[in-house]
Scaffold this motif. Structure first.
Motif, PDB file in Angstrom:
ATOM      1  N   ASP A 118      -8.922   8.419 -10.922  1.00  0.00           N
ATOM      2  CA  ASP A 118     -10.343   8.733 -10.799  1.00  0.00           C
ATOM      3  C   ASP A 118     -11.109   7.660 -10.032  1.00  0.00           C
ATOM      4  N   HIS A 165       0.829  -1.202   0.000  1.00  0.00           N
ATOM      5  CA  HIS A 165       0.000   0.000   0.000  1.00  0.00           C
ATOM      6  C   HIS A 165       0.866   1.256   0.000  1.00  0.00           C
ATOM      7  N   CYS A 189      -6.220  -1.424  -2.159  1.00  0.00           N
ATOM      8  CA  CYS A 189      -5.694  -0.414  -3.073  1.00  0.00           C
ATOM      9  C   CYS A 189      -6.113  -0.758  -4.502  1.00  0.00           C
ATOM     10  N   HIS A 190      -6.658   0.226  -5.231  1.00  0.00           N
ATOM     11  CA  HIS A 190      -7.056   0.018  -6.623  1.00  0.00           C
ATOM     12  C   HIS A 190      -5.840  -0.154  -7.541  1.00  0.00           C
ATOM     13  N   GLU A 236     -14.719   2.658  -2.980  1.00  0.00           N
ATOM     14  CA  GLU A 236     -13.771   2.223  -1.965  1.00  0.00           C
ATOM     15  C   GLU A 236     -13.060   0.958  -2.429  1.00  0.00           C
ATOM     16  N   CYS A 295      -2.211  10.435  -1.855  1.00  0.00           N
ATOM     17  CA  CYS A 295      -1.540   9.338  -2.560  1.00  0.00           C
ATOM     18  C   CYS A 295      -0.968   9.797  -3.898  1.00  0.00           C
ATOM     19  N   ALA A 320      -2.946   8.159  -6.981  1.00  0.00           N
ATOM     20  CA  ALA A 320      -4.407   8.293  -7.043  1.00  0.00           C
ATOM     21  C   ALA A 320      -4.909   8.509  -8.462  1.00  0.00           C
ATOM     22  N   CYS A 329     -11.339   5.773  -1.676  1.00  0.00           N
ATOM     23  CA  CYS A 329     -10.154   5.470  -0.870  1.00  0.00           C
ATOM     24  C   CYS A 329      -9.817   6.673  -0.001  1.00  0.00           C
ATOM     25  N   CYS A 336     -10.221   5.946  -7.605  1.00  0.00           N
ATOM     26  CA  CYS A 336      -9.977   6.020  -6.165  1.00  0.00           C
ATOM     27  C   CYS A 336     -11.003   6.907  -5.469  1.00  0.00           C
ATOM     28  N   ALA A 337     -11.534   7.897  -6.173  1.00  0.00           N
ATOM     29  CA  ALA A 337     -12.557   8.776  -5.606  1.00  0.00           C
ATOM     30  C   ALA A 337     -13.958   8.217  -5.790  1.00  0.00           C
ATOM     31  N   ARG A 360      -6.580   8.706  -0.824  1.00  0.00           N
ATOM     32  CA  ARG A 360      -6.401   9.231  -2.180  1.00  0.00           C
ATOM     33  C   ARG A 360      -5.951  10.688  -2.199  1.00  0.00           C
ATOM     34  N   THR A 361      -6.348  11.501  -1.203  1.00  0.00           N
ATOM     35  CA  THR A 361      -5.980  12.914  -1.203  1.00  0.00           C
ATOM     36  C   THR A 361      -4.489  13.119  -0.929  1.00  0.00           C
TER      37      THR A 361
END
Length: 323
Positions: free
Chosen positions: A300, A251, A320-321, A306, A295, A298, A289, A302-303, A292-293
């Motif tokens: 799209d 991660h 984690c995506h 979840e 990462c 990150a 996630c 991720c927003a 994401r803010t």
């Protein structure tokens, strides 16, 4: 280490707190302290939970100890849901699951003698005769590396490391099977930390204890834990064997934590990874996630949703995506 026969199983544990007063004109808001956390603790295993301040790791320990009720989820101890235990069974659970807290100065009653402090949990179960109490007190003190004759002293006559040994002896007095260690060495001098950690590991080998170790010091957790769980803003984002998590973190947040850890080599110049923003508020966590803010990976997606907490490698889980 496998957890085929877990002594404790946490299923979708959630804990929210309402902020504000019912008499206040301001609208009440909810703090998402812990959200949908699941893990197992095996017999004789040490599971370390790490993360920065406010990630929810101490809240997890407080719910497990029964100090605060969960908002949702289950805690299974030896296969039984603790929320459905009878009064007698709950008493037995609190005997089996003991705690060692962070502050060795504040966790001991300064008005009581050491022998009375460490025997107090035992005397709650049944009254001890004077001779039996003296013998048991001496045995407990010696089990944590202190002379049995120190039982007549008061807490202020001990150093910080010795006081934490007293707290450990008190937890051992009822022969628990699980010990929740909430930052057990963070308040101690660096020179004393290794002694206390080694003591805990020795006691685990002798008594078959299971430890839930809450800490922010990755070096302590990596040295003493079989598995490591990483929490961020109330969520468990990675869980796996200690060696794998430390040497091959999956991660981005785990990678960030490890990059910020000092390297004991003057010839190595660490290059900590940079984040994009400050830690979000648990009152209004980000969508999708939660990392994401901050990462660097990150996207799209991720927003939008979840990430699923999935087993990416054998016994190594991550949410984690991008993995």
């Amino acid at each position: 280490m496998t957890t085929a026969q877990p002594v404790m199983e946490i299923k979708h544990l959630t804990k929210h707190y309402a902020t504000g007063s019912p008499w206040s004109l301001r609208k009440s808001r909810t703090v998402h302290a812990v959200d949908d956390v699941s893990f197992q603790l095996g017999t004789g295993e040490t599971l370390g939970i790490v993360g920065e301040s406010g990630c929810g790791k101490t809240t997890v320990s407080r719910v497990i100890l029964g100090l605060v009720p969960p908002t949702d989820g289950q805690i299974l101890f030896q296969g039984s849901d603790i929320s459905r235990l009878s009064r007698r069974q709950r008493h037995d659970y609190r005997t089996e699951v003991q705690a060692v807290f962070q502050d060795p100065y504040g966790s001991l009653n300064p008005r009581m003698r050491v022998s009375d402090i460490i025997l107090e949990p035992r005397t709650v179960q049944r009254r001890l005769g004077r001779r039996e109490a003296k013998q048991l007190s001496g045995e407990l003190l010696e089990s944590v590396g202190l002379p049995g004759s120190m039982g007549t002293r008061f807490p202020h006559e001990f150093s910080g490391g010795q006081r934490q040994r007293l707290a450990i002896a008190r937890a051992l007095s009822v022969n628990p099977s699980v010990m929740v260690l909430d930052e057990p060495v963070s308040a101690l001098d660096v020179s004393i930390r290794a002694q206390v950690i080694n003591l805990l590991m020795d006691l685990q080998q002798e008594r078959g204890l299971s430890y839930l170790l809450i800490a922010h010091d990755l070096a302590v957790v990596a040295h003493s834990s079989h598995r490591i769980g990483v929490m961020y803003l109330g969520k468990l984002v990675e869980l796996g064997p200690s060696r794998d998590v430390v040497t091959h973190p999956l991660h981005p947040y785990t990678q960030l934590l490890l990059s910020a850890h000092p390297v004991p080599n003057p010839n190595v110049r660490p290059t900590p990874k940079q984040t994009n923003s400050e830690l979000p508020s648990p009152i209004n966590p980000p969508s999708g996630c939660r990392f994401r803010t901050r990462c660097p990976l990150a996207a799209d997606v991720c927003a939008e949703r979840e990430p699923e907490f999935r087993e990416l490698e054998p016994t190594h889980w991550v949410a984690c995506h991008m993995r």
